[in-house]
Design a protein around this motif. Structure first.
Motif, PDB file in Angstrom:
ATOM      1  N   VAL A 175       0.838  -1.207   0.000  1.00 28.37           N
ATOM      2  CA  VAL A 175       0.000   0.000   0.000  1.00 28.37           C
ATOM      3  C   VAL A 175       0.875   1.260   0.000  1.00 28.37           C
ATOM      4  N   CYS A 176       1.838   1.312   0.928  1.00 30.76           N
ATOM      5  CA  CYS A 176       2.707   2.496   0.979  1.00 30.76           C
ATOM      6  C   CYS A 176       3.535   2.598  -0.301  1.00 30.76           C
ATOM      7  N   GLY A 177       4.039   1.460  -0.755  1.00 29.48           N
ATOM      8  CA  GLY A 177       4.810   1.463  -1.997  1.00 29.48           C
ATOM      9  C   GLY A 177       3.963   1.949  -3.160  1.00 29.48           C
ATOM     10  N   GLY A 178       2.690   1.581  -3.155  1.00 28.94           N
ATOM     11  CA  GLY A 178       1.790   2.024  -4.210  1.00 28.94           C
ATOM     12  C   GLY A 178       1.586   3.530  -4.173  1.00 28.94           C
ATOM     13  N   ILE A 179       1.442   4.067  -2.974  1.00 27.54           N
ATOM     14  CA  ILE A 179       1.227   5.511  -2.840  1.00 27.54           C
ATOM     15  C   ILE A 179       2.472   6.269  -3.300  1.00 27.54           C
ATOM     16  N   VAL A 180       3.623   5.859  -2.789  1.00 30.48           N
ATOM     17  CA  VAL A 180       4.872   6.501  -3.212  1.00 30.48           C
ATOM     18  C   VAL A 180       5.069   6.315  -4.717  1.00 30.48           C
ATOM     19  N   GLY A 181       4.759   5.102  -5.189  1.00 37.63           N
ATOM     20  CA  GLY A 181       4.913   4.810  -6.615  1.00 37.63           C
ATOM     21  C   GLY A 181       4.049   5.711  -7.486  1.00 37.63           C
ATOM     22  N   LEU A 182       2.842   6.003  -6.995  1.00 38.97           N
ATOM     23  CA  LEU A 182       1.944   6.863  -7.762  1.00 38.97           C
ATOM     24  C   LEU A 182       2.509   8.281  -7.849  1.00 38.97           C
ATOM     25  N   LEU A 213      11.180  -1.842   2.202  1.00 34.56           N
ATOM     26  CA  LEU A 213      10.232  -2.531   1.317  1.00 34.56           C
ATOM     27  C   LEU A 213       9.322  -1.544   0.593  1.00 34.56           C
ATOM     28  N   THR A 214       8.949  -0.462   1.285  1.00 39.63           N
ATOM     29  CA  THR A 214       8.114   0.553   0.647  1.00 39.63           C
ATOM     30  C   THR A 214       8.835   1.183  -0.545  1.00 39.63           C
ATOM     31  N   PHE A 215      10.069   1.604  -0.316  1.00 41.55           N
ATOM     32  CA  PHE A 215      10.798   2.276  -1.396  1.00 41.55           C
ATOM     33  C   PHE A 215      11.098   1.310  -2.536  1.00 41.55           C
ATOM     34  N   TRP A 216      11.488   0.097  -2.160  1.00 43.14           N
ATOM     35  CA  TRP A 216      11.786  -0.920  -3.174  1.00 43.14           C
ATOM     36  C   TRP A 216      10.537  -1.197  -4.023  1.00 43.14           C
ATOM     37  N   THR A 217       9.407  -1.393  -3.349  1.00 42.99           N
ATOM     38  CA  THR A 217       8.149  -1.648  -4.053  1.00 42.99           C
ATOM     39  C   THR A 217       7.788  -0.479  -4.966  1.00 42.99           C
ATOM     40  N   SER A 218       7.940   0.729  -4.445  1.00 40.40           N
ATOM     41  CA  SER A 218       7.530   1.897  -5.216  1.00 40.40           C
ATOM     42  C   SER A 218       8.309   2.005  -6.521  1.00 40.40           C
ATOM     43  N   ALA A 219       9.610   1.668  -6.459  1.00 41.47           N
ATOM     44  CA  ALA A 219      10.427   1.779  -7.669  1.00 41.47           C
ATOM     45  C   ALA A 219       9.904   0.837  -8.752  1.00 41.47           C
ATOM     46  N   PHE A 220       9.584  -0.391  -8.352  1.00 41.22           N
ATOM     47  CA  PHE A 220       9.110  -1.354  -9.344  1.00 41.22           C
ATOM     48  C   PHE A 220       7.721  -0.988  -9.853  1.00 41.22           C
ATOM     49  N   LEU A 221       6.840  -0.574  -8.928  1.00 42.82           N
ATOM     50  CA  LEU A 221       5.482  -0.234  -9.359  1.00 42.82           C
ATOM     51  C   LEU A 221       5.498   0.964 -10.305  1.00 42.82           C
ATOM     52  N   THR A 222       6.360   1.937 -10.014  1.00 40.91           N
ATOM     53  CA  THR A 222       6.447   3.100 -10.896  1.00 40.91           C
ATOM     54  C   THR A 222       6.799   2.665 -12.322  1.00 40.91           C
ATOM     55  N   GLY A 244       0.531  -9.189 -10.108  1.00 42.56           N
ATOM     56  CA  GLY A 244       1.704 -10.039 -10.279  1.00 42.56           C
ATOM     57  C   GLY A 244       2.850  -9.577  -9.398  1.00 42.56           C
ATOM     58  N   PHE A 245       3.040  -8.270  -9.302  1.00 38.10           N
ATOM     59  CA  PHE A 245       4.160  -7.782  -8.498  1.00 38.10           C
ATOM     60  C   PHE A 245       3.922  -7.964  -7.003  1.00 38.10           C
ATOM     61  N   SER A 246       2.660  -8.007  -6.606  1.00 37.99           N
ATOM     62  CA  SER A 246       2.397  -8.210  -5.172  1.00 37.99           C
ATOM     63  C   SER A 246       3.034  -9.522  -4.691  1.00 37.99           C
ATOM     64  N   VAL A 247       3.155 -10.488  -5.587  1.00 36.04           N
ATOM     65  CA  VAL A 247       3.833 -11.745  -5.236  1.00 36.04           C
ATOM     66  C   VAL A 247       5.301 -11.477  -4.889  1.00 36.04           C
ATOM     67  N   GLN A 248       5.920 -10.611  -5.667  1.00 33.82           N
ATOM     68  CA  GLN A 248       7.321 -10.257  -5.372  1.00 33.82           C
ATOM     69  C   GLN A 248       7.442  -9.576  -4.019  1.00 33.82           C
ATOM     70  N   VAL A 249       6.425  -8.782  -3.678  1.00 32.45           N
ATOM     71  CA  VAL A 249       6.472  -8.083  -2.384  1.00 32.45           C
ATOM     72  C   VAL A 249       6.410  -9.097  -1.244  1.00 32.45           C
ATOM     73  N   ILE A 250       5.493 -10.036  -1.355  1.00 36.99           N
ATOM     74  CA  ILE A 250       5.375 -11.048  -0.298  1.00 36.99           C
ATOM     75  C   ILE A 250       6.695 -11.794  -0.145  1.00 36.99           C
ATOM     76  N   LYS A 251       7.270 -12.188  -1.274  1.00 40.14           N
ATOM     77  CA  LYS A 251       8.541 -12.908  -1.205  1.00 40.14           C
ATOM     78  C   LYS A 251       9.648 -11.999  -0.658  1.00 40.14           C
ATOM     79  N   GLY A 252       9.562 -10.726  -1.019  1.00 40.09           N
ATOM     80  CA  GLY A 252      10.562  -9.772  -0.544  1.00 40.09           C
ATOM     81  C   GLY A 252      10.563  -9.629   0.969  1.00 40.09           C
ATOM     82  N   THR A 253       9.380  -9.747   1.584  1.00 41.49           N
ATOM     83  CA  THR A 253       9.332  -9.582   3.045  1.00 41.49           C
ATOM     84  C   THR A 253      10.150 -10.643   3.759  1.00 41.49           C
ATOM     85  N   ALA A 254      10.419 -11.767   3.073  1.00 47.65           N
ATOM     86  CA  ALA A 254      11.218 -12.828   3.702  1.00 47.65           C
ATOM     87  C   ALA A 254      12.591 -12.305   4.105  1.00 47.65           C
TER      88      ALA A 254
END
Ligand SMILES: Nc1ncnc2c1ncn2[C@@H]1O[C@H](COP(=O)(O)OP(=O)(O)OP(=O)(O)O)[C@@H](O)[C@H]1O
Ligand SMILES: [Mg+2]
Lengths: 242, 220, 216
Positions: C29-36, C93-102, C149-159
């Motif tokens: 969610v945060c990654g999505g907001i930053v990504g937007l 994770l937020t910043f990492w996610t945002s970069a990919f979502l962007t 599809g990318f949400s799967v990467q996020v879940i795996k990333g939390t590991a």
């Protein structure tokens, strides 16, 4: 005093100079038909007038606003200069009425109800009252183009730019769009049309502009120019398109 | 901020870091080559092999793509010995990388194969080419051309993911960074340097793969 | 030492799974907001903003997520703040996610025909208004599949948050392994739980993508 004044405009794409010093004066109520060979710079000129393209030198003043300066208020300019495209460019996720209502509500902050009333009025003008709630994909090409015209009209433009607006249409749909434009011309709308419809240019236009190699090669009253082209290039062009 | 970054304190450890970097590069290169080999075999099996084999490959691909790399690594390094398969840190790291990239490239290459028009295969067969020749010269050739960019990105993703092998003490760049940090306590500086090294590596890999692609596929 | 039954192991893992889910949701969610926000900057045609987002994306896509976790964990401490694994993991994770979502979303925005920009420009819409009313409503339809599809990467990333001491599924697995010495069972279960989280999302993403292709 002219509504649109174009002075010695030059425009290049990289090394390719597309407009080589174009000057043109367009008064209120003029219906200007721009004709010319493919690649002669017609679209580019039109797009410079509402700031979709920038140019390198010269000046364009439309409705008192200098186009192309660093501080040009493009938003103000475009509120008064409408444009209709060859490919319609309707917003596919919005209905006909919503397409028409978008700019008035968003840009002019008109209320939804008022915008809807305007939409009903302009869609009636283009003969599409019963299609208000249809999506673009449910409309024929001719109907889509008429919605696009209505969309521009809803902003009450002082000038309407039309770039080959019938070229993407099946032949049997061309007339329904031309009739709408003719009606606008009769009501006194200032129009600048790039067109391949020579008969339309002659019958409806008040001014004909023949562009050749990035310049205004010949201009004048359509009937006179068509009857007696002065330059061999226009003679040849008129001969070709018949 | 009163803190001053002290990169000078990393200097004594340059050879540790360099060795780690080399390990990471070797790990990436080897697992790329082996992983793509696995992927090619897997994709061919899924599209042309018997149904049962295709099913097995599909399960392999989905299992790997839907679990974290670190868990795969732990499973191989800690879990497999319980079945009597004991691997060194380095072997486990290589194996995990190959298995991981193998699954992703199976999926990528399969998409490429499926995009090859059926008519091309029939045309090849009608020219009296054997099934093998058709697969190699017509199907895979076209498929690789098409999926090369996707495969390139995946290689870089896997390379960056390899940082995790440090967690089973395989001596890669991240392991080296951890080691240095434990000695001089300049955690931030070490990790920043390592991160930049990875960044440069990723950018170089990308340019290299792009250049390689131009050489391999120059005959358009 | 305590004796762990199979059910003890499983229930402990499931409890930790909650944290994997929470961390994934927050990062997504945060990654999505930053990504937007980054998406607006990336497509703004304002050179400074575009340059900034390019560097940002290059960094977060070009370095290991593990390094980013370390950098946040140790970097924030330099400013004199106490950093919990929670904070570091959430931020990284937020910043990492945002970069990919962007990047994913930019692709969707760029697939919208140029005519849509031109038509809305000539109707006097500003850049933000064009995005809001014309471009994003169309781009978001295409964006659903790759975003899921990318949400799967996020879940795996939390590991990877386990490595800086955040107790989620992977960390719980390691702890249970140390306590039970049953690595094969523990890591099989851990993998299985991740699979149960990720596979439905992967499957859904694929399904939406297929449907979109048919619709075209
Ligand atoms: N965005 C662009 N980048 C580079 N060159 C362009 C671009 N747009 C137009 N041109 C070039 O400018 C020249 C004039 O193009 P323009 O579209 O104005 O011609 P036109 O008179 O409208 O032709 P047509 O009748 O085919 O529409 C052409 O040579 C074209 O290739
Ligand atoms: Mg044109």
């Amino acid at each position: 005093m002219s509504l649109v004044s174009i002075r010695d405009v030059r425009k290049s794409f990289g090394a390719n100079e597309v407009l080589k010093g174009v000057s043109l004066d367009i008064a209120k109520g003029d219906v200007v038909a721009i004709i010319g060979r493919s690649g002669s710079g017609k679209s580019t000129l039109l797009r410079c007038i509402n700031g979709l393209e920038t140019y390198q030198s010269g000046s364009i003043i439309a409705d008192g606003i200098e186009v192309g300066g660093a501080s040009t208020n493009l938003r103000e300019l475009r509120r008064h200069v409408g444009m209709v495209f060859q490919q319609f460019n309707l917003f596919p996720h919005l209905t006909a009425a919503e397409n028409v209502m978008l700019a008035p509500t968003v840009v002019n902050k008109v209320s939804k109800a008022e915008a809807r009333a305007t939409a009903a009025e302009v869609l009636a003008k283009v003969g599409l009252s019963e299609k208000m709630d249809a999506y673009p994909s449910e409309l024929s090409g001719g109907q889509q183009q008429r919605v696009a015209i209505a969309r521009s009209l809803a902003m009450r433009p002082k000038v309407l730019l039309c770039d080959e607006i019938t070229s993407a249409l099946d032949p049997e749909l061309v007339n329904e769009v031309l009739r709408v434009v003719e009606q606008l011309a009769r009501e006194g709308m200032t129009l600048i049309l790039v067109t391949h419809e020579m008969r339309f240019a002659r019958d409806v236009g008040t001014k004909l502009v023949f562009m050749h190699h990035g310049k205004v090669h010949e201009e004048g009253v359509p009937k006179e120019v068509f009857a007696a082209p002065r330059t061999p290039e226009l003679q040849q062009f008129v001969g070709q398109v018949g | 901020m009163s803190y001053k970054l002290q990169f000078a304190e990393l200097l004594p450890y340059w050879n540790v870091l360099l060795q780690g970097l080399i390990f990471t590069i070797v790990l990436t290169v080897v697992s790329t080559v082996a992983g793509i080999a696995v992927g090619t075999a897997g994709a061919s099996a899924r599209t042309f092999g018997p149904v049962w084999l295709g099913r097995i490959v599909a399960v392999y691909v989905e299992l790997i793509r839907n679990t974290p790399f670190i868990v795969q690594l732990f499973f191989i390094f800690f879990g497999l010995p319980a079945l009597g398969l004991k691997l060194s840190e380095t072997t486990a790291a290589f194996l995990a990388m190959v298995i991981n990239l193998g699954a992703y490239s199976t999926e990528i290459i399969r998409a490429g194969i499926e995009a090859v028009p059926k008519g091309h295969i029939e045309a090849g067969l009608s020219l009296a080419m054997t099934k093998w020749e058709v697969l190699r010269r017509i199907v895979l050739n076209q498929a690789f051309r098409k999926i090369y960019p996707a495969l390139s990105s995946q290689i870089i993703i896997v390379m960056l993911g390899s940082a995790v092998v440090s967690q089973i003490s395989a001596e890669d760049l991240t392991y080296a960074a951890n080691f240095v940090a434990s000695r001089n306590f300049r955690n931030f500086e070490v990790y920043l340097l390592a991160a930049l090294a990875y960044l440069v590596l990723a950018m170089l890999t990308r340019s290299l793969l792009r250049a390689l692609g131009r050489v391999i596929f120059k005959a358009r | 030492m305590l004796q762990f039954s199979f059910w003890d192991i499983l229930s402990n893992l499931l409890i930790a799974t909650q944290w994997t889910i929470v961390l994934s949701l927050i990062a997504f969610v945060c990654g999505g907001i930053v990504g937007l926000a980054l998406l607006f900057m990336r497509t703004s045609r304002i050179p400074a903003l575009e340059w900034f987002t390019k560097v940002y994306i290059e960094f977060f896509q070009g370095t290991p997520l593990l390094m980013q976790l370390f950098l946040f964990f140790f970097g924030i401490a330099l400013f004199g703040f106490e950093v919990s694994p929670w904070t570091a993991a959430t931020l990284a994770l937020t910043f990492w996610t945002s970069a990919f979502l962007t990047e994913v979303w930019r692709g969707c925005v760029e697939s919208i025909p140029k005519g849509q920009w031109e038509a809305s420009s000539s109707l006097a819409l500003s850049y933000i208004e064009q995005m809001r009313y014309v471009i994003l409503p169309q781009a978001s339809r295409i964006a659903v599949a790759p975003t899921v599809g990318f949400s799967v990467q996020v879940i795996k990333g939390t590991a990877l948050a386990s490595i800086i001491g955040f107790v989620e599924l992977t960390k719980a697995g390691t702890m249970l392994n140390n306590a039970t010495f049953r690595p094969f069972l523990v890591y099989s279960l851990v993998a299985l739980i991740y699979f149960c989280l990720c596979f439905p999302l992967s499957w859904w993403a694929k399904k939406i993508e297929g449907r979109l292709n048919v619709a075209r």
